[in-house]
Design a protein around this motif. Sequence first.
Motif, PDB file in Angstrom:
ATOM      1  N   TYR A 199       0.845  -1.198   0.000  1.00  0.00           N
ATOM      2  CA  TYR A 199       0.000   0.000   0.000  1.00  0.00           C
ATOM      3  C   TYR A 199       0.877   1.242   0.000  1.00  0.00           C
ATOM      4  N   LEU A 200       0.312   2.325  -0.525  1.00  0.00           N
ATOM      5  CA  LEU A 200       0.970   3.620  -0.531  1.00  0.00           C
ATOM      6  C   LEU A 200       0.470   4.425   0.660  1.00  0.00           C
ATOM      7  N   GLN A 201       1.404   4.981   1.417  1.00  0.00           N
ATOM      8  CA  GLN A 201       1.062   5.704   2.631  1.00  0.00           C
ATOM      9  C   GLN A 201       1.559   7.141   2.536  1.00  0.00           C
ATOM     10  N   LEU A 202       0.667   8.092   2.790  1.00  0.00           N
ATOM     11  CA  LEU A 202       1.017   9.508   2.823  1.00  0.00           C
ATOM     12  C   LEU A 202       0.824  10.007   4.253  1.00  0.00           C
ATOM     13  N   SER A 203       1.870  10.618   4.821  1.00  0.00           N
ATOM     14  CA  SER A 203       1.835  11.040   6.219  1.00  0.00           C
ATOM     15  C   SER A 203       2.254  12.498   6.340  1.00  0.00           C
ATOM     16  N   THR A 204       1.767  13.161   7.393  1.00  0.00           N
ATOM     17  CA  THR A 204       2.172  14.528   7.716  1.00  0.00           C
ATOM     18  C   THR A 204       2.369  14.641   9.218  1.00  0.00           C
ATOM     19  N   THR A 205       3.058  15.698   9.634  1.00  0.00           N
ATOM     20  CA  THR A 205       3.271  15.928  11.050  1.00  0.00           C
ATOM     21  C   THR A 205       2.405  17.080  11.532  1.00  0.00           C
ATOM     22  N   ASN A 206       2.206  17.179  12.853  1.00  0.00           N
ATOM     23  CA  ASN A 206       1.338  18.232  13.380  1.00  0.00           C
ATOM     24  C   ASN A 206       2.119  19.517  13.639  1.00  0.00           C
ATOM     25  N   SER A 207       1.425  20.574  14.099  1.00  0.00           N
ATOM     26  CA  SER A 207       2.042  21.889  14.240  1.00  0.00           C
ATOM     27  C   SER A 207       3.069  21.960  15.357  1.00  0.00           C
ATOM     28  N   GLU A 231      -0.160   8.918   9.661  1.00  0.00           N
ATOM     29  CA  GLU A 231      -0.758   8.631   8.366  1.00  0.00           C
ATOM     30  C   GLU A 231      -2.040   9.423   8.165  1.00  0.00           C
ATOM     31  N   LYS A 232      -2.171  10.026   6.984  1.00  0.00           N
ATOM     32  CA  LYS A 232      -3.363  10.782   6.636  1.00  0.00           C
ATOM     33  C   LYS A 232      -4.109  10.191   5.451  1.00  0.00           C
ATOM     34  N   MET A 233      -3.406   9.426   4.593  1.00  0.00           N
ATOM     35  CA  MET A 233      -4.046   8.887   3.400  1.00  0.00           C
ATOM     36  C   MET A 233      -3.372   7.575   3.022  1.00  0.00           C
ATOM     37  N   ARG A 234      -4.188   6.625   2.537  1.00  0.00           N
ATOM     38  CA  ARG A 234      -3.665   5.326   2.132  1.00  0.00           C
ATOM     39  C   ARG A 234      -4.364   4.861   0.863  1.00  0.00           C
ATOM     40  N   ILE A 235      -3.567   4.270  -0.039  1.00  0.00           N
ATOM     41  CA  ILE A 235      -4.102   3.601  -1.223  1.00  0.00           C
ATOM     42  C   ILE A 235      -3.716   2.136  -1.101  1.00  0.00           C
ATOM     43  N   THR A 236      -4.707   1.262  -1.025  1.00  0.00           N
ATOM     44  CA  THR A 236      -4.450  -0.155  -0.800  1.00  0.00           C
ATOM     45  C   THR A 236      -4.065  -0.852  -2.101  1.00  0.00           C
ATOM     46  N   SER A 237      -3.662  -2.121  -1.972  1.00  0.00           N
ATOM     47  CA  SER A 237      -3.292  -2.904  -3.151  1.00  0.00           C
ATOM     48  C   SER A 237      -4.487  -3.113  -4.071  1.00  0.00           C
ATOM     49  N   ALA A 238      -5.706  -3.008  -3.538  1.00  0.00           N
ATOM     50  CA  ALA A 238      -6.910  -3.168  -4.349  1.00  0.00           C
ATOM     51  C   ALA A 238      -7.324  -1.871  -5.037  1.00  0.00           C
ATOM     52  N   GLY A 239      -6.602  -0.764  -4.741  1.00  0.00           N
ATOM     53  CA  GLY A 239      -6.932   0.514  -5.358  1.00  0.00           C
ATOM     54  C   GLY A 239      -7.898   1.350  -4.549  1.00  0.00           C
ATOM     55  N   ASN A 240      -8.286   0.896  -3.349  1.00  0.00           N
ATOM     56  CA  ASN A 240      -9.167   1.682  -2.498  1.00  0.00           C
ATOM     57  C   ASN A 240      -8.372   2.794  -1.820  1.00  0.00           C
ATOM     58  N   VAL A 241      -9.006   3.949  -1.671  1.00  0.00           N
ATOM     59  CA  VAL A 241      -8.361   5.128  -1.092  1.00  0.00           C
ATOM     60  C   VAL A 241      -9.016   5.459   0.238  1.00  0.00           C
ATOM     61  N   GLY A 242      -8.204   5.635   1.255  1.00  0.00           N
ATOM     62  CA  GLY A 242      -8.713   6.012   2.572  1.00  0.00           C
ATOM     63  C   GLY A 242      -8.091   7.301   3.044  1.00  0.00           C
ATOM     64  N   ILE A 243      -8.909   8.249   3.470  1.00  0.00           N
ATOM     65  CA  ILE A 243      -8.445   9.499   4.073  1.00  0.00           C
ATOM     66  C   ILE A 243      -8.968   9.522   5.501  1.00  0.00           C
ATOM     67  N   GLY A 244      -8.055   9.495   6.457  1.00  0.00           N
ATOM     68  CA  GLY A 244      -8.450   9.428   7.852  1.00  0.00           C
ATOM     69  C   GLY A 244      -8.703   8.020   8.335  1.00  0.00           C
ATOM     70  N   THR A 245      -8.469   7.024   7.503  1.00  0.00           N
ATOM     71  CA  THR A 245      -8.647   5.630   7.876  1.00  0.00           C
ATOM     72  C   THR A 245      -7.562   4.795   7.218  1.00  0.00           C
ATOM     73  N   THR A 246      -7.128   3.755   7.924  1.00  0.00           N
ATOM     74  CA  THR A 246      -6.118   2.848   7.372  1.00  0.00           C
ATOM     75  C   THR A 246      -6.744   1.610   6.746  1.00  0.00           C
ATOM     76  N   SER A 247      -8.062   1.527   6.786  1.00  0.00           N
ATOM     77  CA  SER A 247      -8.745   0.367   6.197  1.00  0.00           C
ATOM     78  C   SER A 247      -9.955   0.835   5.391  1.00  0.00           C
ATOM     79  N   PRO A 248      -9.721   1.473   4.234  1.00  0.00           N
ATOM     80  CA  PRO A 248     -10.836   1.948   3.412  1.00  0.00           C
ATOM     81  C   PRO A 248     -11.716   0.799   2.951  1.00  0.00           C
ATOM     82  N   SER A 249     -12.999   1.085   2.802  1.00  0.00           N
ATOM     83  CA  SER A 249     -13.983   0.076   2.417  1.00  0.00           C
ATOM     84  C   SER A 249     -13.657  -0.511   1.060  1.00  0.00           C
ATOM     85  N   SER A 250     -14.033  -1.768   0.883  1.00  0.00           N
ATOM     86  CA  SER A 250     -13.820  -2.435  -0.396  1.00  0.00           C
ATOM     87  C   SER A 250     -15.043  -3.279  -0.714  1.00  0.00           C
TER      88      SER A 250
END
Length: 335
Positions: free
Chosen positions: A140-148, A155-174
Amino acid sequence: SGILAVRNAANARDTFRSENAAGTRTFNIGNDASGHGIILIRNSGGTTTNYITGSGNSYFNGGNVGIGTTSPEAKLHVADTNKSINTEGNLFVATTDTYAIDKGGQISLGGVWHSTPSTIQFAGIAGRKETAVNGNAAGYLQLSTTNSSGGTLTEKMRITSAGNVGIGTTSPSSGEGTPLTLESSTGYVGITLSGTGAYANIWKLYASGDGSTNKFFGIYDRTNTAYRLVTTASGNVGIGVTDPDARLEIKGSGASNSTFSLRVRNSNDANLLYVRDDGIVQIDTNYFHVTSSAGAYFNGNLRARGGISNDQGTLSITGDVNFDSNTMFVDSTNN
């Protein structure tokens, strides 16, 4: 052994040294105090700009570094031919520790964030192993940011191997036809739709996410700070109201005869029916037709502006009829 072998009598000495015309040492090959091999390159003033060691940190500060190019345009410039999608590409970052879920290469991006000055990572891009199964290469592709406050990356965004995209979740629906999942535990989650022209409006699609009893999905007009439509978890729909108590509840914008809560038009744009905000129901085209055998019931006075005529059959009235304060009275015995 070899073509040429030179052995230093002690560590921390040069094996080879080159000097410029001014006698400044500009190139050295030797050993450090621990006996590790080192290569030093200095500028004409004698400042070390490039340092390579057999153990420890090496650095290149003489300028841009090019791989595959003799004219690098950045601190690190990699020039190569095109690589197909299923290769290591032009730059490959990989971990070498034992395989496990959530392990994989990461590139961090950062800068100075404090007057100290102090640098920190602002964001990170990582490719990680999706499962703990041996031989399963799903990633999976993981995009992360740090706080102020300069904390750790999260982690703020994830794209799973199935192509599902999650923002605010590490387990987007499929498997639900929804490849994009937005999730929040702070109250509400949604997306903003905004234009930039003279007639632009800012809209938000919201879903409640705080676990309260007020669970709904809504269309919010941010420009005018008002919910325009909501649907609750119980299936009720509200227009102009956020807590509808019926399958459809409409709240008007006023209480006069100049505004309407409901208007129905036909395909020719002719007005058929109005529900005014003062409580009046108005039919402009055709008539009010009741097909139920129970008929129509009026709790209060029935008022007619014009005549009352039967359309088909006999006009039948059961019970007493009172006209104009007893001016004419017909009872049930026809008297």
